[in-house]
Design an enzyme around this catalytic site. Structure first.
Site, PDB file in Angstrom:
ATOM      1  N   HIS A  35     -12.903  -3.065  10.909  1.00 34.59           N
ATOM      2  CA  HIS A  35     -12.841  -4.129   9.900  1.00 34.59           C
ATOM      3  C   HIS A  35     -11.390  -4.538   9.632  1.00 34.59           C
ATOM      4  O   HIS A  35     -11.053  -5.697   9.577  1.00 34.59           O
ATOM      5  CB  HIS A  35     -13.482  -3.608   8.612  1.00 34.59           C
ATOM      6  CG  HIS A  35     -13.100  -2.187   8.300  1.00 34.59           C
ATOM      7  ND1 HIS A  35     -13.472  -1.140   9.108  1.00 34.59           N
ATOM      8  CD2 HIS A  35     -12.321  -1.652   7.332  1.00 34.59           C
ATOM      9  CE1 HIS A  35     -12.973  -0.008   8.636  1.00 34.59           C
ATOM     10  NE2 HIS A  35     -12.256  -0.292   7.564  1.00 34.59           N
ATOM     11  N   ARG A  36     -10.528  -3.505   9.472  1.00 29.94           N
ATOM     12  CA  ARG A  36      -9.129  -3.808   9.128  1.00 29.94           C
ATOM     13  C   ARG A  36      -8.450  -4.518  10.286  1.00 29.94           C
ATOM     14  O   ARG A  36      -7.686  -5.455  10.106  1.00 29.94           O
ATOM     15  CB  ARG A  36      -8.389  -2.515   8.758  1.00 29.94           C
ATOM     16  CG  ARG A  36      -7.072  -2.751   8.044  1.00 29.94           C
ATOM     17  CD  ARG A  36      -6.520  -1.479   7.426  1.00 29.94           C
ATOM     18  NE  ARG A  36      -7.390  -0.967   6.402  1.00 29.94           N
ATOM     19  CZ  ARG A  36      -8.205   0.076   6.555  1.00 29.94           C
ATOM     20  NH1 ARG A  36      -8.207   0.755   7.681  1.00 29.94           N
ATOM     21  NH2 ARG A  36      -9.005   0.457   5.596  1.00 29.94           N
ATOM     22  N   THR A  40       0.837  -1.210   0.000  1.00 33.13           N
ATOM     23  CA  THR A  40       0.000   0.000   0.000  1.00 33.13           C
ATOM     24  C   THR A  40       0.863   1.248   0.000  1.00 33.13           C
ATOM     25  O   THR A  40       2.028   1.207   0.416  1.00 33.13           O
ATOM     26  CB  THR A  40      -0.922   0.036   1.241  1.00 33.13           C
ATOM     27  OG1 THR A  40      -1.864   1.102   1.101  1.00 33.13           O
ATOM     28  CG2 THR A  40      -0.156   0.244   2.528  1.00 33.13           C
ATOM     29  N   ASN A  41       0.288   2.336  -0.457  1.00 40.13           N
ATOM     30  CA  ASN A  41       0.912   3.654  -0.312  1.00 40.13           C
ATOM     31  C   ASN A  41       0.113   4.494   0.668  1.00 40.13           C
ATOM     32  O   ASN A  41       0.403   5.679   0.842  1.00 40.13           O
ATOM     33  CB  ASN A  41       0.948   4.374  -1.678  1.00 40.13           C
ATOM     34  CG  ASN A  41       1.993   3.768  -2.589  1.00 40.13           C
ATOM     35  OD1 ASN A  41       3.124   3.513  -2.167  1.00 40.13           O
ATOM     36  ND2 ASN A  41       1.625   3.512  -3.835  1.00 40.13           N
ATOM     37  N   ASP A  47      -7.774  -4.978   0.412  1.00 39.04           N
ATOM     38  CA  ASP A  47      -8.712  -4.100  -0.261  1.00 39.04           C
ATOM     39  C   ASP A  47      -9.932  -3.991   0.633  1.00 39.04           C
ATOM     40  O   ASP A  47     -10.345  -4.967   1.254  1.00 39.04           O
ATOM     41  CB  ASP A  47      -9.085  -4.657  -1.639  1.00 39.04           C
ATOM     42  CG  ASP A  47      -9.598  -3.566  -2.570  1.00 39.04           C
ATOM     43  OD1 ASP A  47      -9.368  -2.378  -2.283  1.00 39.04           O
ATOM     44  OD2 ASP A  47     -10.231  -3.907  -3.582  1.00 39.04           O
TER      45      ASP A  47
HETATM   46  P1  IMP Z   1      -8.807   0.684  -0.799  1.00 31.97           P
HETATM   47  O1  IMP Z   1      -9.121   0.419  -2.218  1.00 31.97           O
HETATM   48  O2  IMP Z   1      -8.702  -0.512   0.037  1.00 31.97           O
HETATM   49  O3  IMP Z   1      -7.686   1.658  -0.617  1.00 31.97           O
HETATM   50  O4  IMP Z   1     -10.049   1.429  -0.146  1.00 31.97           O
HETATM   51  C1  IMP Z   1     -11.067   1.939  -0.920  1.00 31.97           C
HETATM   52  C2  IMP Z   1     -11.641   3.154  -0.280  1.00 31.97           C
HETATM   53  O5  IMP Z   1     -12.428   2.742   0.821  1.00 31.97           O
HETATM   54  C3  IMP Z   1     -10.657   4.166   0.268  1.00 31.97           C
HETATM   55  O6  IMP Z   1     -10.249   5.088  -0.680  1.00 31.97           O
HETATM   56  C4  IMP Z   1     -11.486   4.838   1.323  1.00 31.97           C
HETATM   57  O7  IMP Z   1     -12.287   5.829   0.740  1.00 31.97           O
HETATM   58  C5  IMP Z   1     -12.369   3.713   1.804  1.00 31.97           C
HETATM   59  N1  IMP Z   1     -11.852   3.117   3.038  1.00 31.97           N
HETATM   60  C6  IMP Z   1     -11.074   2.027   3.186  1.00 31.97           C
HETATM   61  N2  IMP Z   1     -10.845   1.791   4.480  1.00 31.97           N
HETATM   62  C7  IMP Z   1     -11.484   2.769   5.166  1.00 31.97           C
HETATM   63  C8  IMP Z   1     -11.589   3.073   6.557  1.00 31.97           C
HETATM   64  O8  IMP Z   1     -11.070   2.412   7.451  1.00 31.97           O
HETATM   65  N3  IMP Z   1     -12.324   4.153   6.836  1.00 31.97           N
HETATM   66  C9  IMP Z   1     -12.938   4.941   5.897  1.00 31.97           C
HETATM   67  N4  IMP Z   1     -12.854   4.695   4.605  1.00 31.97           N
HETATM   68  C10 IMP Z   1     -12.122   3.621   4.239  1.00 31.97           C
END
Ligand code: IMP
Length: 192
Positions: A177-178, A8-9, A69
């Site tokens: 969730h993470r 990730t970045n 993701d």
């Molecule tokens: P990614 O593709 O996993 O980077 O996440 C997709 C998008 O979901 C991100 O750009 C955020 O807008 C949203 N997102 C992911 N994790 C979170 C979180 O923990 N809180 C709020 N938004 C999140």
């Protein structure tokens, strides 16, 4: 300490994951590993995108790594924005514009329930393992709070009264969730 590259970045995500790992593993982001790229997320599922991120880094480095993701899935909008969460309002990945679009789509809807779902793909010594973490909650009518990132200002987890953006990182981690997906990853790693 075992070294893992986190594909990730996103420095917010790296910070969250380091706070969960508590020094048990050394986590290196793409930039810190000298990998100057934004790995595309071309697929229609979180599972495939997470796998793509981890596999790309593993092929480049041969070092054990993981990609994740995350999507925000609303019930009323049939799971949207889901896998499209980052680019919901356009290619610029603009957090404020994404929130504005989501609130607009939910205007007048009574069911505002939603969940964050994270999928982690770990490649350890060449074999892939996946882990999932879910946080159920609901979407507010107005954004609240300054912390966090993405949809944090509009998401309230079940059994909470504040948005993720109104919580400190340790508080967010009680629901996140993470963090749930990471805990499964850690349980797996410590049995290896
Ligand atoms: P990614 O593709 O996993 O980077 O996440 C997709 C998008 O979901 C991100 O750009 C955020 O807008 C949203 N997102 C992911 N994790 C979170 C979180 O923990 N809180 C709020 N938004 C999140």
């Amino acid at each position: 300490m075992q070294k893992l590259i986190f594909a990730t970045n996103n420095t917010h995500k790296a910070e969250e994951i380091r706070s969960v790992l508590e020094g048990r593993f050394t986590i290196t982001t793409l930039k810190e590993a000298g990998i100057d790229m934004d790995i595309p997320e071309p697929f229609d599922t979180l599972e495939e995108n997470a796998r793509k991120k981890a596999a790309t880094v593993y092929h480049l480095t041969g070092i054990s790594c993981f990609g994740e993701d995350t999507g925000l899935e609303t019930n009323t909008l049939n799971g949207e924005p889901g896998v499209k969460s980052a680019r919901y309002a356009g290619e610029e990945r603009d957090f404020a514009a994404n929130i504005e679009k989501l609130l607009d789509q939910l205007k007048g809807k009574t069911d505002r329930t939603a969940r964050f779902r994270t999928v982690i793909s770990l490649i350890l010594n060449g074999a892939e393992h996946q882990f999932e973490g879910i946080c159920e909650g609901s979407i507010t009518v107005q954004p609240r709070g300054e912390k966090g990132f993405g949809y944090d200002p509009v998401f309230i987890p079940h059994n909470a009264s504040r948005t993720f953006a109104e919580m400190s990182l340790p508080e967010k981690n009680q629901y996140s969730h993470r963090k749930k997906a990471m805990e499964q990853l850690i349980q797996f790693l410590i049995t290896q």
